[in-house]
Structure formats: C-alpha cells, structure tokens
Scaffold this motif. Structure first.
Motif, PDB file in Angstrom:
ATOM      1  N   LEU A   1       0.823  -1.210   0.000  1.00  0.00           N
ATOM      2  CA  LEU A   1       0.000   0.000   0.000  1.00  0.00           C
ATOM      3  C   LEU A   1       0.859   1.263   0.000  1.00  0.00           C
ATOM      4  O   LEU A   1       0.458   2.306  -0.526  1.00  0.00           O
ATOM      5  N   ASN A   2       2.059   1.150   0.592  1.00  0.00           N
ATOM      6  CA  ASN A   2       2.979   2.288   0.632  1.00  0.00           C
ATOM      7  C   ASN A   2       3.830   2.402  -0.631  1.00  0.00           C
ATOM      8  O   ASN A   2       4.729   3.242  -0.702  1.00  0.00           O
ATOM      9  N   GLY A   3       3.565   1.547  -1.599  1.00  0.00           N
ATOM     10  CA  GLY A   3       4.242   1.656  -2.880  1.00  0.00           C
ATOM     11  C   GLY A   3       5.473   0.800  -3.050  1.00  0.00           C
ATOM     12  O   GLY A   3       6.115   0.826  -4.117  1.00  0.00           O
ATOM     13  N   ALA A   4       5.844   0.033  -2.026  1.00  0.00           N
ATOM     14  CA  ALA A   4       7.038  -0.813  -2.124  1.00  0.00           C
ATOM     15  C   ALA A   4       6.765  -2.048  -2.969  1.00  0.00           C
ATOM     16  O   ALA A   4       5.620  -2.497  -3.099  1.00  0.00           O
ATOM     17  N   ARG A   5       7.810  -2.603  -3.541  1.00  0.00           N
ATOM     18  CA  ARG A   5       7.700  -3.894  -4.202  1.00  0.00           C
ATOM     19  C   ARG A   5       7.633  -4.975  -3.137  1.00  0.00           C
ATOM     20  O   ARG A   5       8.300  -4.880  -2.096  1.00  0.00           O
ATOM     21  N   THR A   6       6.864  -6.022  -3.391  1.00  0.00           N
ATOM     22  CA  THR A   6       6.738  -7.114  -2.425  1.00  0.00           C
ATOM     23  C   THR A   6       6.998  -8.450  -3.112  1.00  0.00           C
ATOM     24  O   THR A   6       6.546  -8.682  -4.236  1.00  0.00           O
ATOM     25  N   ALA A   7       7.736  -9.310  -2.413  1.00  0.00           N
ATOM     26  CA  ALA A   7       8.051 -10.641  -2.937  1.00  0.00           C
ATOM     27  C   ALA A   7       7.952 -11.652  -1.799  1.00  0.00           C
ATOM     28  O   ALA A   7       7.960 -11.276  -0.623  1.00  0.00           O
ATOM     29  N   ALA A   8       7.858 -12.920  -2.152  1.00  0.00           N
ATOM     30  CA  ALA A   8       7.729 -13.962  -1.134  1.00  0.00           C
ATOM     31  C   ALA A   8       8.399 -15.243  -1.597  1.00  0.00           C
ATOM     32  O   ALA A   8       8.538 -15.488  -2.797  1.00  0.00           O
ATOM     33  N   ILE A   9       8.807 -16.048  -0.607  1.00  0.00           N
ATOM     34  CA  ILE A   9       9.268 -17.407  -0.858  1.00  0.00           C
ATOM     35  C   ILE A   9       8.425 -18.311   0.023  1.00  0.00           C
ATOM     36  O   ILE A   9       8.453 -18.200   1.255  1.00  0.00           O
ATOM     37  N   THR A  10       7.644 -19.196  -0.578  1.00  0.00           N
ATOM     38  CA  THR A  10       6.696 -20.024   0.164  1.00  0.00           C
ATOM     39  C   THR A  10       6.400 -21.300  -0.611  1.00  0.00           C
ATOM     40  O   THR A  10       6.710 -21.401  -1.801  1.00  0.00           O
ATOM     41  N   SER A  11       5.772 -22.260   0.063  1.00  0.00           N
ATOM     42  CA  SER A  11       5.366 -23.492  -0.616  1.00  0.00           C
ATOM     43  C   SER A  11       3.879 -23.484  -0.958  1.00  0.00           C
ATOM     44  O   SER A  11       3.362 -24.461  -1.489  1.00  0.00           O
ATOM     45  N   ALA A  12       3.195 -22.370  -0.648  1.00  0.00           N
ATOM     46  CA  ALA A  12       1.736 -22.348  -0.761  1.00  0.00           C
ATOM     47  C   ALA A  12       1.243 -21.405  -1.860  1.00  0.00           C
ATOM     48  O   ALA A  12       1.141 -20.194  -1.635  1.00  0.00           O
TER      49      ALA A  12
END
Length: 280
Positions: A198-209
């Motif tokens: 929401l604040n404009g940052a890029r978001t990434a994740a590492i997950t198995s789901a």
C-alpha cells in the motif's frame, strides 16, 4: 510408480477428509499397513466410506487391493544410501537423505528462472531490502539478511511482529520487502507485506503455498516444495527448501563484481579480526 509417490501426486485432488487419510498413510505407513479399514477409520476419526473413496481415487479397487500394493511398497527393505545397503532398522539417515533429494528436486521443478532473475534485479534496484519471517522462518530471515549485508546491500530484517508492522509503515516505493513462510499463512508477515505494498514498495515472497494469503500479498512469488507435509511426522526442518532458493539467489547476486568484492572484503575483515583478537 510407487504408491506413496502416486498419493502425493493425487493429494491436491482429494477432499479434506481424504487428505487426512493420505497424510496418515504417507507419514505413518509402518503402523497403518497392519490395520483393518474400521480400525483405521477409528484411528483417524473418519468414516469407512471416506477410506473407501480415498483408495479408489488413488487407483485401487478396494481397501484390500490398497493394502496389498502398500505392503509391497513397505516390504522394499534394502535401501541404497550414502553408506551402501542398510536394513529397515537403520534406514533413518537414508530416509532423510532421500527426503532432501526429493524436496530439492521438486523445488527445482517449481523454480522459474525468470522470476529468480527478476527478484535479483529488484534487489539490485532497491534502496533498502526488508526481509520478514517468524518462528523457524525467522532464523532463515536472519541468515538471508546477513548474506545481503555482507554483499554491501542495505538490509533490515524483522523477526518480531511489532517490528514488522512498524517498519512496513515507513517503507516507500524505493524499497523491496521479501516475506518468508513455508505455509504462506503467517498473519503478521502477510499484514506487513500488504502495508508495504500500500505504501508503494515492491513485495516478494518465498513459500510453498500457491493459494496462500502471502502469495496474494506479493507481486512476485518463488515457490518451493513443502518439506513437512509429506515427510515423516518426526521431521521438523521446514526451511531447507527455502534455504536452497536463497542459495541460488545469493549465487546470482555474487555474479555482480561489486557484491562479490564486498563479500570477500567482509570475510577477510572477519578472519583478520579472529586472528588478531582470539578469544580466551
């Protein structure tokens, strides 16, 4: 194809109650092979019809046919491991060895090289990197953060829920946030990812789901195999597939001469300090 591997492949197509049976078969096979259908149903708190539907969905005619196939699988006692042939009572080390091989192989199959390179590009372009993880993922978060810091990348890790929420509210479009969670359903991490986005940052994740809230909160997700879901119930390492991906990301980043130089400089500084200030 071995019946256990077949059950794993069919797992996502089973109902919730049938998945309960599937997990029990995978994780407690040695005890289940001696049970009748009624005893197994009582043990798992499911109906006889649930077990009947389960065995038919995995290609068996009935419960008797399932037990025959399953017993054939269980009776494959000799196992070729790193120490050579071993018997059933000594197979723990080989089971772990095979589990690691299986999970890494399946993780490799899920990895998208384009996504890996995109995340590396984002790391290089961002002013600051924030990495979030709780519990076991918190330890992996700290490890990932230390690697980036040693490369000279400005990195902030948060392994406590309040700090995640605080930092996620001061993040801006020049920053990158990476969430780590095997399950993808760690509420505090997902809330922080949403705040950052929401604040404009890029978001990434590492997950198995793939269908998790973490995936929904992330613009880019790297998927790994879940090492817990299909492993022996005593096995507790939920992080090594995520660590494998972090190893790949680290190697890709170290192809950059500046990051490589910074890493070498950091290692030399630490070694010099140890040599000149040995602990008593």
């Amino acid at each position: 194809m071995e019946i256990i591997e077949h059950i794993k492949n069919q797992y996502s197509f089973l109902s919730t109650q049938e998945q309960k049976v599937a997990l029990a078969v995978i994780q407690k096979g040695s005890t289940i092979q001696h049970m009748g259908i009624e005893e197994l149903a009582e043990e798992l708190a499911v109906s006889n019809s649930t077990i009947s539907r389960f065995v038919k969905k995995i290609g068996c005619k009935n419960f008797v046919d399932f037990k025959l196939r399953f017993n054939d699988h269980q009776n494959q006692v000799p196992v070729e491991g790193v120490q050579g042939m071993i018997d059933q009572d000594e197979r723990t080390s080989v089971e772990i060895y095979q589990l690691y091989q299986t999970v890494i192989t399946k993780t490799q199959e899920k990895i998208d090289q384009t996504d890996l390179e995109k995340l590396v590009k984002w790391i290089k372009e961002s002013r600051r990197i924030f990495i979030y993880g709780l519990g076991s993922s918190g330890y992996t978060t700290e490890e990932f953060g230390q690697r980036l810091v040693r490369m000279g990348i400005q990195t902030i890790t948060a392994t406590e829920s309040h700090m995640m929420l605080i930092t996620s509210n001061i993040i801006n479009r020049d920053d990158l946030v990476i969430g780590l969670s095997n399950s993808g359903n760690t509420n505090e991490v997902n809330r922080a990812l949403n705040n950052a986005r929401l604040n404009g940052a890029r978001t990434a994740a590492i997950t198995s789901a793939p269908d998790s809230l973490m995936t929904a909160a992330s613009q880019l997700t790297l998927f790994v195999e879940d090492s817990i879901q299909f492993s022996n119930e005593r096995f507790v390492n939920s992080q090594f597939a995520i660590t494998y991906v972090i190893d790949i990301l680290s190697m890709l980043l170290l192809e950059d001469d500046q990051y490589n130089w910074s890493m070498q400089k950091t290692v030399e500084t630490i070694m010099h300090d140890k040599l000149n200030h040995p602990q008593n």
